[in-house]
Design a protein around this motif. Sequence first.
Motif, mmCIF file in Angstrom:
data_model
loop_
_atom_site.group_PDB
_atom_site.id
_atom_site.type_symbol
_atom_site.label_atom_id
_atom_site.label_comp_id
_atom_site.label_asym_id
_atom_site.label_seq_id
_atom_site.Cartn_x
_atom_site.Cartn_y
_atom_site.Cartn_z
ATOM 1 N N ASN A 92 -3.171 2.615 2.502
ATOM 2 C CA ASN A 92 -2.779 2.137 1.173
ATOM 3 C C ASN A 92 -1.469 1.368 1.248
ATOM 4 O OD1 ASN A 92 -2.826 2.200 -1.879
ATOM 5 N ND2 ASN A 92 -0.954 3.373 -1.525
ATOM 6 N N LEU A 93 -0.507 1.874 2.036
ATOM 7 C CA LEU A 93 0.763 1.178 2.224
ATOM 8 C C LEU A 93 0.528 -0.210 2.819
ATOM 9 C CD1 LEU A 93 3.957 1.390 2.337
ATOM 10 C CD2 LEU A 93 3.631 2.191 4.680
ATOM 11 N N CYS A 94 -0.336 -0.285 3.832
ATOM 12 C CA CYS A 94 -0.624 -1.571 4.479
ATOM 13 C C CYS A 94 -1.302 -2.531 3.505
ATOM 14 C CB CYS A 94 -1.502 -1.359 5.705
ATOM 15 S SG CYS A 94 -0.688 -0.482 7.055
ATOM 16 N N ALA A 95 -2.236 -2.011 2.712
ATOM 17 C CA ALA A 95 -2.949 -2.867 1.761
ATOM 18 C C ALA A 95 -1.991 -3.452 0.726
ATOM 19 C CB ALA A 95 -4.059 -2.066 1.070
ATOM 20 N N LEU A 96 -1.082 -2.650 0.240
ATOM 21 C CA LEU A 96 -0.096 -3.139 -0.721
ATOM 22 C C LEU A 96 0.809 -4.195 -0.079
ATOM 23 C CD1 LEU A 96 0.910 0.235 -2.425
ATOM 24 C CD2 LEU A 96 -0.337 -1.656 -3.490
ATOM 25 N N THR A 97 1.190 -3.960 1.158
ATOM 26 C CA THR A 97 2.048 -4.918 1.858
ATOM 27 C C THR A 97 1.323 -6.250 2.048
ATOM 28 O OG1 THR A 97 3.091 -3.071 3.040
ATOM 29 C CG2 THR A 97 3.455 -5.273 3.921
ATOM 30 N N GLU A 98 0.056 -6.185 2.442
ATOM 31 C CA GLU A 98 -0.734 -7.403 2.631
ATOM 32 C C GLU A 98 -0.906 -8.167 1.315
ATOM 33 O OE1 GLU A 98 -1.926 -9.018 5.099
ATOM 34 O OE2 GLU A 98 -1.551 -7.644 6.763
ATOM 35 N N ASN A 99 -0.958 -7.435 0.205
ATOM 36 C CA ASN A 99 -1.216 -8.036 -1.101
ATOM 37 C C ASN A 99 0.077 -8.324 -1.859
ATOM 38 O OD1 ASN A 99 -2.930 -8.959 -3.223
ATOM 39 N ND2 ASN A 99 -2.663 -7.005 -4.294
ATOM 40 N N TRP A 100 1.192 -8.473 -1.150
ATOM 41 C CA TRP A 100 2.499 -8.652 -1.773
ATOM 42 C C TRP A 100 2.479 -9.729 -2.862
ATOM 43 C CZ3 TRP A 100 7.125 -6.361 -2.085
ATOM 44 C CH2 TRP A 100 8.215 -7.114 -2.520
ATOM 45 N N SER A 101 1.902 -10.878 -2.563
ATOM 46 C CA SER A 101 1.937 -11.985 -3.520
ATOM 47 C C SER A 101 1.174 -11.659 -4.800
ATOM 48 C CB SER A 101 1.355 -13.249 -2.885
ATOM 49 O OG SER A 101 0.006 -13.051 -2.513
ATOM 50 N N GLY A 102 0.233 -10.721 -4.741
ATOM 51 C CA GLY A 102 -0.548 -10.370 -5.926
ATOM 52 C C GLY A 102 -0.006 -9.183 -6.695
ATOM 53 N N LEU A 103 1.092 -8.600 -6.234
ATOM 54 C CA LEU A 103 1.652 -7.407 -6.888
ATOM 55 C C LEU A 103 2.560 -7.781 -8.043
ATOM 56 C CD1 LEU A 103 2.668 -5.186 -3.820
ATOM 57 C CD2 LEU A 103 0.532 -5.126 -5.126
ATOM 58 N N SER A 104 2.586 -6.929 -9.046
ATOM 59 C CA SER A 104 3.568 -7.069 -10.123
ATOM 60 C C SER A 104 4.956 -6.713 -9.594
ATOM 61 C CB SER A 104 3.212 -6.141 -11.278
ATOM 62 O OG SER A 104 3.356 -4.779 -10.868
ATOM 63 N N THR A 105 5.978 -7.061 -10.344
ATOM 64 C CA THR A 105 7.341 -6.714 -9.935
ATOM 65 C C THR A 105 7.496 -5.202 -9.827
ATOM 66 O OG1 THR A 105 8.197 -8.683 -11.041
ATOM 67 C CG2 THR A 105 9.791 -6.970 -10.479
ATOM 68 N N GLY A 106 6.853 -4.474 -10.730
ATOM 69 C CA GLY A 106 6.934 -3.019 -10.683
ATOM 70 C C GLY A 106 6.319 -2.450 -9.425
ATOM 71 N N ASP A 107 5.132 -2.971 -9.047
ATOM 72 C CA ASP A 107 4.492 -2.472 -7.831
ATOM 73 C C ASP A 107 5.250 -2.916 -6.582
ATOM 74 O OD1 ASP A 107 2.515 -0.969 -8.988
ATOM 75 O OD2 ASP A 107 1.044 -2.592 -9.033
ATOM 76 N N ARG A 108 5.838 -4.090 -6.620
ATOM 77 C CA ARG A 108 6.680 -4.519 -5.494
ATOM 78 C C ARG A 108 7.872 -3.576 -5.338
ATOM 79 N NH1 ARG A 108 7.143 -11.179 -5.727
ATOM 80 N NH2 ARG A 108 4.929 -11.592 -5.249
ATOM 81 N N SER A 109 8.447 -3.185 -6.456
ATOM 82 C CA SER A 109 9.590 -2.267 -6.420
ATOM 83 C C SER A 109 9.178 -0.925 -5.826
ATOM 84 C CB SER A 109 10.140 -2.088 -7.832
ATOM 85 O OG SER A 109 11.139 -1.091 -7.863
ATOM 86 N N ARG A 110 8.018 -0.411 -6.240
ATOM 87 C CA ARG A 110 7.537 0.865 -5.697
ATOM 88 C C ARG A 110 7.305 0.756 -4.193
ATOM 89 N NH1 ARG A 110 2.717 1.513 -7.124
ATOM 90 N NH2 ARG A 110 2.571 3.772 -6.884
ATOM 91 N N LEU A 111 6.674 -0.358 -3.776
ATOM 92 C CA LEU A 111 6.373 -0.551 -2.361
ATOM 93 C C LEU A 111 7.650 -0.644 -1.533
ATOM 94 C CD1 LEU A 111 4.586 -1.250 0.078
ATOM 95 C CD2 LEU A 111 4.566 -3.632 -0.723
ATOM 96 N N VAL A 112 8.614 -1.432 -1.982
ATOM 97 C CA VAL A 112 9.845 -1.617 -1.213
ATOM 98 C C VAL A 112 10.648 -0.326 -1.156
ATOM 99 C CG1 VAL A 112 12.090 -2.787 -1.245
ATOM 100 C CG2 VAL A 112 9.985 -4.108 -1.490
ATOM 101 N N THR A 113 10.617 0.463 -2.214
ATOM 102 C CA THR A 113 11.290 1.766 -2.189
ATOM 103 C C THR A 113 10.668 2.650 -1.110
ATOM 104 O OG1 THR A 113 11.738 1.581 -4.554
ATOM 105 C CG2 THR A 113 12.022 3.741 -3.568
ATOM 106 N N ALA A 114 9.341 2.597 -0.994
ATOM 107 C CA ALA A 114 8.656 3.374 0.049
ATOM 108 C C ALA A 114 8.991 2.838 1.442
ATOM 109 C CB ALA A 114 7.148 3.333 -0.181
ATOM 110 N N LEU A 115 9.000 1.527 1.598
ATOM 111 C CA LEU A 115 9.328 0.926 2.902
ATOM 112 C C LEU A 115 10.748 1.297 3.324
ATOM 113 C CD1 LEU A 115 7.773 -2.626 2.394
ATOM 114 C CD2 LEU A 115 6.933 -0.846 3.943
#
Length: 437
Positions: free
Chosen positions: A110-133
Amino acid sequence: MEKFLRTKGDVGDLPPMQEPPRGTFAPEPAPRSRELLASYFDLESPGGPLHAQCTADVGRRLAQDLPVPVHQIASLGLLRQALKTEEPGRPNPDDPRDLPVPLRSARWQNLCALTENWSGLSTGDRSRLVTALAKLGFWKTIAALVPADPVGRDLDALRLAYFRHNADAQLAGDARSAAAAFVRARGVMDAIARTEEFDPAVRYGAAAHMIVLCAKGEKQKALADMRYWLAAADEVADRAGVEMEPLHTSIYWRGVAFIPFFEGDHAEVDRQLQLAEKYALEAVALADGDTRLLALENVHPVLETSGRSAKARGDIEGAERFYRRMTEWDPLDPKAHVRLADFLMGESRIAEAREAYRIAAGLGAPYASYAHCQAARCSLRLEQPDQAHGALVASASLDRQALSPLILLRDICTDGGTGPLRQWAVDELAVRMRAAR
């Protein structure tokens, strides 16, 4: 306390380390890093120290589309490098997508999928992903994803900017660049604390964090800045109209205690840190299943800060109590045992310090190399050099940038039987010094 010297050379430029001569030392057991830090490779293993348990919880939150909190115990820049050196034959990714697909857990995928889909993420989901990274220590990935000058003034955009600046600091090639990146990160935290549209708890925490950040400056200016942010935090709390949660209040009191510490008022520091602990334990008692790890984690820095404060005011018995409580609260975190060991070493309680260093070394990254070297120093002070050889070899092997264990080996291997070990240390020291040029 003796310094632990490390080269600034790039480990990637070093040739494979030659095997130390067999029969000249007693090998130390392998550290438990991979076992205790498994969540840093699957985002789901539940055990290990509190920071590893929190990492697994981050994986759960990310997979369930829940908010991902910023944890207080951050991943040190050395963590993943230490794991690479300890077990170079096992996967040690610099980016989550580097982990082979067959080895990925569902949460990791799931982490990899979100990273691959960075350009399609909302700002909120980008924030969640980067906090996890950031929690996982993937600073290069953050630097690759988040623009150098992120735009936006909402909380998620500011959080992205904050982690991008922290990534720049972690990856900086020199102290000046790192300091400049930290200044930019501080500016983001300043903006969060000042934005009236944000939740009062967020602004309250940001203002308290600003006190801690300001404490790193020149004393007189730092004091003025810290007093400013103390007043700002108090104003936010007063205007909120509701009592702040115990966790936030604990973080507040630990932050504001820096002010009397700078002023030399150790009695007031003690009073404020007692309040930090009171609210920390209250937060643990009131926590539910979703907030319990955040509350448990908060007690760790409270005890550490209280130990340092007690030592500074000359309360040696009190300092020891706090450091021992730290090891009891988070027994699988090597840092807790290192803090206790450093304290005992400073009090010339060498045999006890050695035992604490050995525990830390066995628990592993990123403190194993330092702890082995310090345990060896203890053995030398106890006039037991034979017990130092294996610890120094382990220290040098676990950290290819470490110089101190090799220098010590070179200097203590003086008889004929340890000649081959001395030559190994001399040769490896030369390799590491050449890489630093």
